[in-house]
Write a protein that holds these residues in place. Sequence first.
Motif, PDB file in Angstrom:
ATOM      1  N   SER A  12       0.568  -0.841  -0.004  1.00 49.89           N
ATOM      2  CA  SER A  12      -0.187   0.398  -0.418  1.00 49.89           C
ATOM      3  C   SER A  12       0.918   1.283  -0.155  1.00 49.89           C
ATOM      4  O   SER A  12       1.592   1.148   0.617  1.00 49.89           O
ATOM      5  CB  SER A  12      -0.924  -0.153   0.856  1.00 49.89           C
ATOM      6  N   VAL A  13       0.575   2.313  -0.979  1.00 51.11           N
ATOM      7  CA  VAL A  13       1.103   3.189  -0.955  1.00 51.11           C
ATOM      8  C   VAL A  13       0.202   4.311  -1.806  1.00 51.11           C
ATOM      9  O   VAL A  13      -0.613   4.048  -1.903  1.00 51.11           O
ATOM     10  CB  VAL A  13       2.748   3.345  -1.992  1.00 51.11           C
ATOM     11  N   ARG A  14       0.568   5.604  -1.415  1.00 53.62           N
ATOM     12  CA  ARG A  14      -0.339   6.799  -1.813  1.00 53.62           C
ATOM     13  C   ARG A  14      -0.133   6.773  -4.053  1.00 53.62           C
ATOM     14  O   ARG A  14       0.473   8.128  -3.484  1.00 53.62           O
ATOM     15  CB  ARG A  14      -0.324   7.982  -0.801  1.00 53.62           C
ATOM     16  N   PRO A  34      -4.605   3.153   2.820  1.00 50.11           N
ATOM     17  CA  PRO A  34      -4.984   3.968   1.947  1.00 50.11           C
ATOM     18  C   PRO A  34      -5.336   3.936   0.539  1.00 50.11           C
ATOM     19  O   PRO A  34      -6.277   3.700  -0.178  1.00 50.11           O
ATOM     20  CB  PRO A  34      -4.181   5.557   1.861  1.00 50.11           C
ATOM     21  N   GLU A  35      -4.894   3.060  -0.272  1.00 48.40           N
ATOM     22  CA  GLU A  35      -4.927   2.437  -2.131  1.00 48.40           C
ATOM     23  C   GLU A  35      -3.707   1.333  -1.709  1.00 48.40           C
ATOM     24  O   GLU A  35      -2.603   1.320  -1.649  1.00 48.40           O
ATOM     25  CB  GLU A  35      -4.298   3.332  -2.828  1.00 48.40           C
ATOM     26  N   LEU A  36      -4.042   0.085  -2.578  1.00 50.03           N
ATOM     27  CA  LEU A  36      -3.822  -1.152  -2.328  1.00 50.03           C
ATOM     28  C   LEU A  36      -2.712  -0.757  -4.228  1.00 50.03           C
ATOM     29  O   LEU A  36      -3.076  -1.076  -5.241  1.00 50.03           O
ATOM     30  CB  LEU A  36      -3.908  -2.698  -2.942  1.00 50.03           C
ATOM     31  N   VAL A  94      -7.781  -2.949   2.895  1.00 47.65           N
ATOM     32  CA  VAL A  94      -6.990  -2.082   1.950  1.00 47.65           C
ATOM     33  C   VAL A  94      -7.865  -1.528   1.270  1.00 47.65           C
ATOM     34  O   VAL A  94      -8.887  -2.532   0.232  1.00 47.65           O
ATOM     35  CB  VAL A  94      -6.116  -2.338   1.222  1.00 47.65           C
ATOM     36  N   GLU A  95      -8.270   0.019   0.627  1.00 50.18           N
ATOM     37  CA  GLU A  95      -9.630   0.313   0.094  1.00 50.18           C
ATOM     38  C   GLU A  95     -10.965  -0.501  -0.037  1.00 50.18           C
ATOM     39  O   GLU A  95     -11.462  -0.799  -0.993  1.00 50.18           O
ATOM     40  CB  GLU A  95      -9.206  -0.271  -1.860  1.00 50.18           C
TER      41      GLU A  95
END
Length: 739
Positions: free
Chosen positions: A153-155, A187-189, A225-226
Motif C-alpha cells: 500500500s502506497v499513496r 489508503p490504496e493497494l 485496504v481500499e
Amino acid sequence: MALWKARKLSWSRLSGFLLVFALLTLRIVDPIFVERLRLQAFDQFQRLNPREIAPFPVAILDIDDRSLSEVGQWPWPRTTIAELTDRVFQEGAAAMAYDIVFSEPDRLSPNAIAADNPGISSEIRSQLMQLPSNDTVLAQSFSRNRVVLGETSVRSGLQASGVEREIQKVPHAIIGPDPRPYMLKFPELVQNLPILNEAAPGRGVFTVLPDADGIYRRVPIVMMVEGALRLSLSLELLRIATGGDAFAVRTNDAGIDGVVVAGQVIKTQGDGTVWTRFSASSSNRFVSAADLLQGKVPQNRLAGHLVLVGTSAIGLEDFRATPLGVPMAGVEIHAQLLENVLAGTLLKRENIADGKELLTAAAMTILVIALAPMLHAGVLIISTLVLVSAYGIYSYLMFLWQSQLVDPTFPIVATMLTVMLMSSTNYLREERRRNRIRNAFGQYVTPALVAQLADSMDALKLGGERRDLSVLFSDVRGFTTISEEFRDDPQGLTKLMNEMLTVMSEPILKSGGTIDKFMGDAVMAFWNAPLETKDHPRASCRAALEMVRAVEEFNRNRMANQVGKEPVHPIHMGVAVNSGPCFVGNMGSNSRFDYTALGDTVNVASRLEGQTKHYGMSIIIGERTAQIVDGEFALLELDLIRVKGKHEPERIFGLMGGERLAGSDEFKTLSATSAEMLTAYRTGQWQKALELIAAMERQAARLDLDLHDYCALFSGRIARQSELPEDPDWDGIFDASEK
C-alpha cells in the motif's frame, strides 16, 4: 502517633496524589516518549532471551547478491521468475509467496522488444509478436501452483483521480461485531498485473509499519485496504498451503480478538496486529535463488516447506530495524512471523493490559504515599527498591513463562517519581524542623553544634566521645587598666568587649574551629569537634596568628578613631594552643548542659596561656602541636616547663610566624642560636648562654621580632642560678608556680 502524622502531613500526601493523577493522565494520553520507553523495555526482554532457532517448514528463497551476480541484474525476466516458481514446486514445496509486486509489464517480453526496437526486420518482429508475453508465461506458472502474490500500500493518487479499480476479494467470515472500526486501514493497494492477479490462488499484503522509533515489532495480520479485507502475506501463504479455505475475523467489545486461519485461532491485538518474538537472523532459513536455478539445492531442502521469495541483496535495500538491535531483511520478518504462528510463540499483550498497568501503577504509588511519611529515608528507599524490583522481575517472568508483554517501565517510573516527591517533602519538613532548632539554640551555642543538633536530636543526650583535638585559650592582658577607661561608661566597655571578641572569634570560625565559651575577656575554642578537621593543629595555629594580627589591626583602628584627650590603651592578648586526646560532648546536668571538651590536653592549654605574659610571647604552643606543624610555621623552643598540677615537664614553643618567616635564612639562624642557648642553659654553661642570649636579641631585632622579655627572663634566671652553689641535680626544667 501514626494518625497524628497522617493529619500533620496531609499537604505532603496531597502533593503525592496530585502527582499520581498527573502521571496516570499522562499514561492514558500515552505520548511518544512514554510509548517508546515501554517498547524499549519489551525489546530488552527479547535481547535477554531471544526465541530459540528451531527447524520449521519455512524457507526463504533469497535473491541475494550472488544471485544478482550470476543470474543478472534485477528485475529478472518474468520467464526466469516462472522457472524459479516451477522449480520451487518441483522440489516439493507446499506453497510459496512473493514479497515482491509485479505491477508493471515485463519490458523483456517478445512483444515489448518488437515495439521498442523499430530497426529490426518485419519478419523478426512478426515472429516476436506471435510469441506469448513473459507475463503470460509467469501467469501460467502461477495458475498451476499454490502461489501467493504480494501486495503493498502506497499513496499513488489513483483514488484522487477518480479511477475505478476492482479489488479482488479474499474469502472471509466475521465472527462477532463489525471489525472494520478497529482495523488498520491502508489508503490504496498496489496490485500485481491483472493477468498475474487472476492466475494466482492467493494474494496477501506485505506492508509492515514500524513503531514511532523506526523499529519493526508488530505485524498486522488482517487489515483494510481500499475497503477490502486482506491477510498479511505470511497468513495468506498459510491459508493457501492448507487448502485455501476462507479465513475468519473474530471480534469482541474490545476490538479484534483473533484471526482463524487453517483451523487455528491466532490471537491478536485489538487492531489486528501481533507481536513477533524474534530469534537471531539465521542463514539456515535462506536458500539462494541462484542455487535453485542451477540445480544446486540439496534434495528435500524445500519439500513440504512454506517458501517466501524475497531479497537480502544490499543494493535492493530491503532491510528493517528489529528489537534485537540488528537489521533484518524484510522477508525474514515475514518468515519469523510464520514460524511464530506455527510454533505458537507469538508474544501476547492483552487488550486490557493498559488498564491493568494503570491500576498497578496507582496501587504502587498510593502505597508509597501512605507509608513514606511514616518511614525513615533508608527504609523507604530499600522498601521501594524491593517493590519496583519485584514488579520488574514479575514482568520479565511473564515474558519468559507466558510470552506476555507486561510494561515494567510506567509503574516503576511512576513509583520512583512518587518516592522522589515524597522524599523531597520529607526533606523540606526536616529542614523546617532544623530551622526551628537553629532558631532556638543558635544564639547560645556554636553554628557547628547547631547543625549537628539539627541533624540528629540524639545529640541532645548527655555523654561524649574520645577524640584528638587542638585546644586554644586566649586572654586579654591588662584588662583592669582598660576597664578603668570606661569606669563612667559601662555601655562603652560592653561595646568594646563585643567588638574585641568578634575580632578574636572570626579567625576561629573561618578556620573551622568551635568556640566553646567566652569567659569574660577570655575565649576557649577547639578544632576537630563536632565536625572533623583533619589538619586541626595547623588550622589552630593559623587561627592563633590571625587572631594576633586582627587584634593589632583593631588597636590601630581604635587609635586612629580616638576621640578626646584620654589615652587609648592598646589591647594585648596571649594565646596558647595544645593538641592531644580529649573527651568532647554534652557535659552538665539533665536540665542544663554545654557542648565542651575535657581532659589533660585542655588543662595544659589553659596553663600555657597563663605563661604567655611570663615568657613575653603572644602565642605559645605545646610540644605535640609543634611536632606536627614544624617546618610550616616559625617556631622557637622556649623552655622545658612543669606547669602547675603536672608532674611531667612540657616542652613549649613560641609561634613566631608563618611559613614565609620559617623559611627565611635569618630565622633559621635565630632558631639555631636559640637551641644552642637552651643547651648551654640546661648544662650550666652560664657565660656561653648569656653570650647566645645577646646574639638572639640582635638576630630577632633584624627580623622585627620582640624577644626582649624572653631574653631578660633567661638572663635573670642565669644571674640567680650562678650565685647559688653548683647543683648536681640541675636539669633546666622550670617549675611554674602560677597558672
